[in-house]
Design a protein around this motif. Structure first.
Motif, PDB file in Angstrom:
ATOM      1  N   SER A 169       2.570   3.815   6.674  1.00  0.00           N
ATOM      2  CA  SER A 169       1.550   4.319   7.591  1.00  0.00           C
ATOM      3  C   SER A 169       1.686   5.829   7.778  1.00  0.00           C
ATOM      4  O   SER A 169       0.689   6.569   7.766  1.00  0.00           O
ATOM      5  N   GLU A 170       2.922   6.327   7.949  1.00  0.00           N
ATOM      6  CA  GLU A 170       3.143   7.762   8.107  1.00  0.00           C
ATOM      7  C   GLU A 170       2.723   8.523   6.855  1.00  0.00           C
ATOM      8  O   GLU A 170       2.112   9.593   6.933  1.00  0.00           O
ATOM      9  N   LEU A 171       3.058   7.944   5.692  1.00  0.00           N
ATOM     10  CA  LEU A 171       2.707   8.601   4.434  1.00  0.00           C
ATOM     11  C   LEU A 171       1.188   8.667   4.276  1.00  0.00           C
ATOM     12  O   LEU A 171       0.640   9.676   3.816  1.00  0.00           O
ATOM     13  N   SER A 172       0.506   7.605   4.672  1.00  0.00           N
ATOM     14  CA  SER A 172      -0.955   7.594   4.619  1.00  0.00           C
ATOM     15  C   SER A 172      -1.546   8.701   5.474  1.00  0.00           C
ATOM     16  O   SER A 172      -2.479   9.404   5.053  1.00  0.00           O
ATOM     17  N   GLU A 173      -1.004   8.892   6.672  1.00  0.00           N
ATOM     18  CA  GLU A 173      -1.499   9.935   7.571  1.00  0.00           C
ATOM     19  C   GLU A 173      -1.293  11.328   6.980  1.00  0.00           C
ATOM     20  O   GLU A 173      -2.162  12.200   7.094  1.00  0.00           O
TER      21      GLU A 173
END
Length: 299
Positions: A169-173
Motif C-alpha cells: 500500500s505504501e509503495l502504491s502511494e
C-alpha cells in the motif's frame, strides 16, 4: 525552582519506549525532545545501568539520533554498542541478531541496501521495525531523491516479505505521487491477491485508473478529433468503472464507490465518443453500458 525528577522514573520511561518501539510513532518534536533527554540521561547515569539496560538505551539513542538526522552521532553510538557488546558478552542473541540488525539499519540509512541485506536476518518483527523506521525517515523530507530511496527500500522489504500488504500500500502511494499509475495499480493488485474481499482496495484501483484518465485528458489538445486517444481514455474509464463495480459487488453500501462511479459516468467522454460510434462496436457497447449504469448510480 525547577522540579527534580527521579532518574529511575526517566529510566523506566525510556526503557518502555525502547522495548515497545513507541518512538516510531513520535512526532518530529517528540523525537528531538527524547533525543536530548536520553543523551543527557546516559551522560549522567550510564554507570548505574546493568548491561541489558545499557544496551537497550544505547539502541534507543542510536535510533533517535538517526531519525533526527544526527548521522555522525548515531555512528558513534553504534560503534560504542559494537565495542561494548560484540565480544565477551553473555547475551549471545544480542551479538548474533540485534547487532547485525543495528548495522543493517545504519547501512540502510546511508542508502547501502546491499550491505543492509547482508546484515539483516529474516525475523518478521525486526523486518517490520526496520521498514517502519524507513517510513519515518521518509516522512521527514519531500525531496525526489528521498522518494526514490524510499521506493527502493520498500521494494527491498517486499523481496523479503512479499505478503506485507501495508508495504504494498505504501509503495502504491509513492508511485501515485510520481504519476506512475500502472506501477501504483500493480501494487494494489498484489494486495487483493491476499485479500480478495478488500472492497476499499478495488475502490483505490478504480480511483488510480480515474487519475490516469484525468492525466491523459489534461495533456490532450483538440481531443474531439483524436480517435486513438479517445479510445485510450475509454480504456481507462472502463478499468476504473469495473473496479468500482467490483467494490460495490462486495459491499453495496460503500458510499465512496457509488460517488466515484457517478462522477465517472458523467465525465463527458460519451459525448466525445459518439461521433465515432457508428462504425465501432466497442464504443457503442461502452455508451450503452454507461447509459444503463447512470440509471442506478443516480443518488
Amino acid at each position: 525552582m525547577s522540579e527534580i525528577i527521579d532518574p529511575s522514573l526517566i529510566k523506566r520511561k525510556l526503557l518502555h519506549i525502547s522495548q515497545t518501539s513507541k518512538f516510531t510513532q513520535f512526532t518530529p518534536k517528540q523525537l528531538y525532545d527524547h533525543q536530548k533527554e536520553i543523551t543527557k540521561f546516559l551522560i549522567e547515569n550510564e554507570n548505574t545501568l546493568n548491561s541489558i539496560e545499557l544496551f537497550n538505551l544505547l539502541e534507543l539513542e542510536f535510533y533517535l539520533n538517526l531519525l533526527t538526522k544526527n548521522d555522525d552521532e548515531a555512528k558513534l553510538i553504534l560503534n560504542k554498542i559494537i565495542t561494548n557488546f560484540n565480544e565477551g558478552n553473555e547475551q549471545k542473541e544480542v551479538r548474533s541478531q540485534r547487532l547485525k540488525f543495528l548495522k543493517s539499519i545504519w547501512y540502510e540509512s546511508q542508502n547501502d541496501l546491499k550491505k543492509a541485506g547482508e546484515m539483516i536476518n529474516d525475523d518478521p518483527d525486526e523486518l517490520k521495525l526496520s521498514r517502519r523506521l524507513t517510513t519515518f525517515a521518509r516522512n521527514s523530507t519531500n525531496s525526489t531523491t528521498a522518494t526514490t530511496k524510499y521506493i527502493n527500500n520498500l521494494i527491498y522489504y517486499l523481496n523479503l516479505q512479499p505478503n506485507d500488504i501495508l508495504t504494498w500500500s505504501e509503495l502504491s502511494e509513492e508511485y501515485l505521487k510520481l504519476g506512475e499509475y500502472e506501477k501504483s495499480i500493480y501494487c494494489l493488485k498484489q494486495i487483493v491477491l491476499y485479500q480478495p474481499q478488500a472492497y476499499t482496495i478495488f475502490y483505490k484501483i478504480g480511483l488510480v485508473h480515474y487519475y490516469h484518465f484525468l492525466s491523459i485528458n489534461q495533456k490532450l489538445n483538440n481531443i474531439n478529433d483524436k480517435k486513438e486517444k479517445l479510445l485510450e481514455l475509454m480504456k481507462s474509464i472502463i478499468l476504473s468503472r469495473d473496479n468500482f463495480l467490483v467494490s460495490l459487488e462486495i459491499n453495496e453500501k460503500f458510499d465512496k464507490s457509488w460517488i466515484a462511479l457517478n462522477t465517472l459516468l458523467n465525465a463527458g467522454l460519451d459525448t466525445k465518443l459518439i461521433k465515432f460510434s457508428e462504425n465501432n462496436k466497442d464504443i457503442k457497447e461502452f455508451i450503452k453500458q454507461n447509459e444503463k449504469l447512470k440509471l442506478i448510480a443516480i443518488e
